[in-house]
Enzyme design. Sequence first.
Site, PDB file in Angstrom:
ATOM      1  N   TYR A 150       0.836  -1.203   0.000  1.00 54.52           N
ATOM      2  CA  TYR A 150       0.000   0.000   0.000  1.00 54.52           C
ATOM      3  C   TYR A 150       0.871   1.254   0.000  1.00 54.52           C
ATOM      4  O   TYR A 150       0.623   2.202  -0.748  1.00 54.52           O
ATOM      5  CB  TYR A 150      -0.915  -0.020   1.222  1.00 54.52           C
ATOM      6  CG  TYR A 150      -1.917   1.110   1.267  1.00 54.52           C
ATOM      7  CD1 TYR A 150      -3.080   1.057   0.512  1.00 54.52           C
ATOM      8  CD2 TYR A 150      -1.705   2.216   2.081  1.00 54.52           C
ATOM      9  CE1 TYR A 150      -4.006   2.090   0.558  1.00 54.52           C
ATOM     10  CE2 TYR A 150      -2.628   3.254   2.130  1.00 54.52           C
ATOM     11  CZ  TYR A 150      -3.779   3.179   1.369  1.00 54.52           C
ATOM     12  OH  TYR A 150      -4.688   4.215   1.424  1.00 54.52           O
ATOM     13  N   LYS A 154       0.961   4.058  -3.067  1.00 49.82           N
ATOM     14  CA  LYS A 154       0.572   5.459  -2.867  1.00 49.82           C
ATOM     15  C   LYS A 154       1.751   6.406  -3.089  1.00 49.82           C
ATOM     16  O   LYS A 154       1.569   7.515  -3.609  1.00 49.82           O
ATOM     17  CB  LYS A 154      -0.032   5.645  -1.473  1.00 49.82           C
ATOM     18  CG  LYS A 154      -1.379   4.948  -1.282  1.00 49.82           C
ATOM     19  CD  LYS A 154      -2.423   5.464  -2.267  1.00 49.82           C
ATOM     20  CE  LYS A 154      -3.802   4.888  -2.004  1.00 49.82           C
ATOM     21  NZ  LYS A 154      -4.821   5.405  -2.940  1.00 49.82           N
TER      22      LYS A 154
END
Length: 255
Positions: A150, A154
């Site tokens: 994650y 991002k």
Amino acid sequence: MSLLQDIVLIITGSASGIGLATATAALSQGAKILGVDVSWAPVSLTEHASYKFIQANLTHEATPKQVVETCIKEFGRIDGLLNIAGIMDQNSSVDSLTDDMWERCIAINLTAPVKLMREVIPIMRQQKSGSIVNVGSKAATSGAASGVAYTASKHGLMGATKNVAWRYKQEGIRCNAVCPGGVPTGIVQASDPTTWDKDALATMSHIHQAHAADRQEGLGVEAEDIANCLLFLVSSQSKRINGAIIPVDNAWSVI
């Protein structure tokens, strides 16, 4: 007249959470929206004549092109793209990460937004206008907020945001990002807590607790707060804001 009156937006992840809050607010201000989600569209949106919807998986090869072609067919132009859809990763450390989780996180959180940008940019260049807003996270600017997949996805999206902003700034096209704090949406609930990397979570617990304290004191960030910032960035009021990474987290990002 509202600053969003009759502007045409593509909003991914529009069936729930931040995407739903954003679509709802945009419709109330007169925008025309093509929503995209892997889940069904809520009746609260589909009852609006200015809301069209595609139920689709953004990781499928044909979807980004289909989304953009549908928007042009329905509305004739694209004024804004809001890349909101995303998934979490179970907070996996690099030594507990599975290939499947890495590939899914990168595909949904990074590859899909980039491919959608690739499809809308030629249209925005022809129009000589357009605003793209990507949704990041605390994990987009920190290594101590989530798992490695994650976090990488991002961070990558923030890099793409800056590159697109610089590349097309002379052509009336802007690209910014909003990084929400811990907003209570279904993204965490959609993952199985029994699969979380508890050792990794323990190293981040003091960071998470600092943010959770805000919610207990009535200072938590809501989906509507993120929606307000997203819609500001697609409006003409933000016409000189380009390449910005904007946290909406009540100062969580300063830690």
